[in-house]
Motif scaffolding. Structure first.
Motif, PDB file in Angstrom:
ATOM      1  N   HIS A   1       0.835  -1.202   0.000  1.00  0.00           N
ATOM      2  CA  HIS A   1       0.000   0.000   0.000  1.00  0.00           C
ATOM      3  C   HIS A   1       0.876   1.260   0.000  1.00  0.00           C
ATOM      4  O   HIS A   1       0.604   2.213  -0.724  1.00  0.00           O
ATOM      5  CB  HIS A   1      -0.894   0.050   1.254  1.00  0.00           C
ATOM      6  N   LEU A   2       1.914   1.238   0.823  1.00  0.00           N
ATOM      7  CA  LEU A   2       2.793   2.412   0.938  1.00  0.00           C
ATOM      8  C   LEU A   2       3.596   2.640  -0.335  1.00  0.00           C
ATOM      9  O   LEU A   2       3.802   3.786  -0.747  1.00  0.00           O
ATOM     10  CB  LEU A   2       3.725   2.250   2.129  1.00  0.00           C
TER      11      LEU A   2
ATOM     12  N   ARG B   1      -7.516  -0.393  12.851  1.00  0.00           N
ATOM     13  CA  ARG B   1      -7.020  -0.266  11.470  1.00  0.00           C
ATOM     14  C   ARG B   1      -6.587   1.161  11.179  1.00  0.00           C
ATOM     15  O   ARG B   1      -5.583   1.390  10.512  1.00  0.00           O
ATOM     16  CB  ARG B   1      -8.072  -0.768  10.484  1.00  0.00           C
ATOM     17  N   LEU B   2      -7.322   2.132  11.719  1.00  0.00           N
ATOM     18  CA  LEU B   2      -6.929   3.538  11.558  1.00  0.00           C
ATOM     19  C   LEU B   2      -5.595   3.795  12.252  1.00  0.00           C
ATOM     20  O   LEU B   2      -4.723   4.476  11.707  1.00  0.00           O
ATOM     21  CB  LEU B   2      -8.009   4.460  12.135  1.00  0.00           C
ATOM     22  N   GLU B   3      -5.419   3.242  13.442  1.00  0.00           N
ATOM     23  CA  GLU B   3      -4.163   3.406  14.174  1.00  0.00           C
ATOM     24  C   GLU B   3      -2.987   2.836  13.374  1.00  0.00           C
ATOM     25  O   GLU B   3      -1.916   3.443  13.304  1.00  0.00           O
ATOM     26  CB  GLU B   3      -4.259   2.728  15.553  1.00  0.00           C
ATOM     27  N   MET B   4      -3.187   1.679  12.747  1.00  0.00           N
ATOM     28  CA  MET B   4      -2.108   1.085  11.944  1.00  0.00           C
ATOM     29  C   MET B   4      -1.772   1.954  10.735  1.00  0.00           C
ATOM     30  O   MET B   4      -0.601   2.109  10.388  1.00  0.00           O
ATOM     31  CB  MET B   4      -2.467  -0.345  11.529  1.00  0.00           C
ATOM     32  N   VAL B   5      -2.801   2.540  10.105  1.00  0.00           N
ATOM     33  CA  VAL B   5      -2.549   3.446   8.975  1.00  0.00           C
ATOM     34  C   VAL B   5      -1.792   4.679   9.466  1.00  0.00           C
ATOM     35  O   VAL B   5      -0.850   5.136   8.824  1.00  0.00           O
ATOM     36  CB  VAL B   5      -3.859   3.823   8.241  1.00  0.00           C
TER      37      VAL B   5
ATOM     38  N   GLN C   1       3.146   7.899   9.341  1.00  0.00           N
ATOM     39  CA  GLN C   1       3.615   9.067  10.100  1.00  0.00           C
ATOM     40  C   GLN C   1       4.944   9.630   9.601  1.00  0.00           C
ATOM     41  O   GLN C   1       5.236  10.800   9.823  1.00  0.00           O
ATOM     42  CB  GLN C   1       3.656   8.771  11.599  1.00  0.00           C
ATOM     43  N   GLU C   2       5.729   8.837   8.890  1.00  0.00           N
ATOM     44  CA  GLU C   2       7.010   9.338   8.372  1.00  0.00           C
ATOM     45  C   GLU C   2       6.905   9.863   6.938  1.00  0.00           C
ATOM     46  O   GLU C   2       7.901  10.262   6.341  1.00  0.00           O
ATOM     47  CB  GLU C   2       8.069   8.241   8.457  1.00  0.00           C
ATOM     48  N   TYR C   3       5.695   9.841   6.369  1.00  0.00           N
ATOM     49  CA  TYR C   3       5.481  10.314   5.003  1.00  0.00           C
ATOM     50  C   TYR C   3       4.731  11.644   5.047  1.00  0.00           C
ATOM     51  O   TYR C   3       3.579  11.695   5.475  1.00  0.00           O
ATOM     52  CB  TYR C   3       4.652   9.297   4.204  1.00  0.00           C
TER      53      TYR C   3
ATOM     54  N   LYS D   1       3.515  13.417   2.672  1.00  0.00           N
ATOM     55  CA  LYS D   1       2.451  13.589   1.683  1.00  0.00           C
ATOM     56  C   LYS D   1       1.370  12.500   1.753  1.00  0.00           C
ATOM     57  O   LYS D   1       0.490  12.456   0.911  1.00  0.00           O
ATOM     58  CB  LYS D   1       3.049  13.607   0.274  1.00  0.00           C
ATOM     59  N   ILE D   2       1.463  11.615   2.741  1.00  0.00           N
ATOM     60  CA  ILE D   2       0.481  10.531   2.892  1.00  0.00           C
ATOM     61  C   ILE D   2      -0.074  10.589   4.305  1.00  0.00           C
ATOM     62  O   ILE D   2       0.690  10.669   5.268  1.00  0.00           O
ATOM     63  CB  ILE D   2       1.124   9.150   2.633  1.00  0.00           C
ATOM     64  N   GLN D   3      -1.400  10.563   4.414  1.00  0.00           N
ATOM     65  CA  GLN D   3      -1.990  10.625   5.751  1.00  0.00           C
ATOM     66  C   GLN D   3      -3.228   9.752   5.871  1.00  0.00           C
ATOM     67  O   GLN D   3      -3.885   9.461   4.868  1.00  0.00           O
ATOM     68  CB  GLN D   3      -2.319  12.069   6.114  1.00  0.00           C
ATOM     69  N   PRO D   4      -3.550   9.331   7.099  1.00  0.00           N
ATOM     70  CA  PRO D   4      -4.749   8.518   7.326  1.00  0.00           C
ATOM     71  C   PRO D   4      -6.014   9.367   7.299  1.00  0.00           C
ATOM     72  O   PRO D   4      -5.964  10.562   7.586  1.00  0.00           O
ATOM     73  CB  PRO D   4      -4.523   7.933   8.719  1.00  0.00           C
ATOM     74  N   SER D   5      -7.125   8.747   6.953  1.00  0.00           N
ATOM     75  CA  SER D   5      -8.411   9.448   6.991  1.00  0.00           C
ATOM     76  C   SER D   5      -9.487   8.513   7.533  1.00  0.00           C
ATOM     77  O   SER D   5      -9.599   7.370   7.098  1.00  0.00           O
ATOM     78  CB  SER D   5      -8.808   9.924   5.595  1.00  0.00           C
ATOM     79  N   ASP D   6     -10.277   9.051   8.454  1.00  0.00           N
ATOM     80  CA  ASP D   6     -11.413   8.291   8.999  1.00  0.00           C
ATOM     81  C   ASP D   6     -12.732   8.883   8.517  1.00  0.00           C
ATOM     82  O   ASP D   6     -13.774   8.702   9.138  1.00  0.00           O
ATOM     83  CB  ASP D   6     -11.354   8.268  10.531  1.00  0.00           C
ATOM     84  N   ILE D   7     -12.704   9.603   7.402  1.00  0.00           N
ATOM     85  CA  ILE D   7     -13.868  10.343   6.902  1.00  0.00           C
ATOM     86  C   ILE D   7     -15.111   9.458   6.763  1.00  0.00           C
ATOM     87  O   ILE D   7     -16.218   9.888   7.014  1.00  0.00           O
ATOM     88  CB  ILE D   7     -13.534  11.075   5.568  1.00  0.00           C
ATOM     89  N   GLU D   8     -14.910   8.186   6.388  1.00  0.00           N
ATOM     90  CA  GLU D   8     -16.072   7.310   6.192  1.00  0.00           C
ATOM     91  C   GLU D   8     -16.665   6.808   7.503  1.00  0.00           C
ATOM     92  O   GLU D   8     -17.797   6.332   7.519  1.00  0.00           O
ATOM     93  CB  GLU D   8     -15.711   6.124   5.282  1.00  0.00           C
TER      94      GLU D   8
END
Length: 194
Positions: free
Chosen positions: A18-19, A56-60, A65-67, A69-76
């Motif tokens: 995924h990353l 699952r959100l915590e794992m994302v 966290q070191e990227y 330009k990439i971040q987690p979203s819980d919008i759904e």
């Protein structure tokens, strides 16, 4: 205006595949950021192997966290179930009017895209970035030459969350397939071992 790619998934768990795809897309396209949108647990489909949303959100979060330009979203998590992409897109576009959103999907999802709820409306208002899948190859269909669909040359990674869960259950070492923080979280929480 910031161009954000939305990468939907259960991420059960998120793995280096995924990353690799997310990082490749954000570094080699006109996307400024990628949001890893964690798809909620459907209450009507009990799956013992699907971890609760917050895990699952915590794992994302741990994986990204070191990227920058990439971040987690819980919008759904906050939207009515079941989730339809068109509803999520409408909600997120209204919530962030200064952003432009695009969908990210694998070649396999493009094959069934015509079955998605209001797929025509999605293509009217949003761009779709498609990454290759080794088992699928190029799918020739009604979307082959669509102006809003962009096929991305990306590394093909044959890792799946299913494969990782199976390996953990069988007591195999799958540490190289996960970011260290995600592996540590899974190990400490005793996930996927039963």
């Amino acid at each position: 205006m910031k161009n954000v790619g939305l990468y939907f998934g259960t991420f059960n768990p998120i793995h280096i595949g995924h990353l690799i795809i997310a990082n490749h897309l954000v570094e080699n396209s006109d996307l400024d950021e990628i949001w890893m949108v964690v798809t909620p647990h459907n209450p009507f489909k009990k799956k013992n192997s699907l971890l609760e949303n917050h895990h699952r959100l915590e794992m994302v979060y741990l994986a990204t966290q070191e990227y920058d330009k990439i971040q987690p979203s819980d919008i759904e998590f906050k939207l009515p179930q079941p989730n339809y992409t068109i509803n999520t897109l409408a909600h997120i576009s209204e919530k962030y009017p200064d952003y432009t959103f695009s969908l990210i999907m694998g070649e396999d999802n493009l094959k069934s895209f015509h079955k998605w709820k209001n797929y025509e409306a999605i293509l009217e208002d949003y761009h779709v970035y498609v990454y290759p899948r080794v088992s699928e190859g190029i799918v020739e269909n009604q979307f082959s030459n669509h102006e809003k669909i962009h096929r991305i040359e990306a590394p093909i990674v044959q890792i799946s969350s299913t494969m990782i869960r199976k390996a953990i259950k069988e007591g195999k070492n799958c540490k190289p397939l996960l970011s260290y923080q995600v592996w540590k979280y899974i190990d400490e929480m005793n996930f996927y071992k039963k």
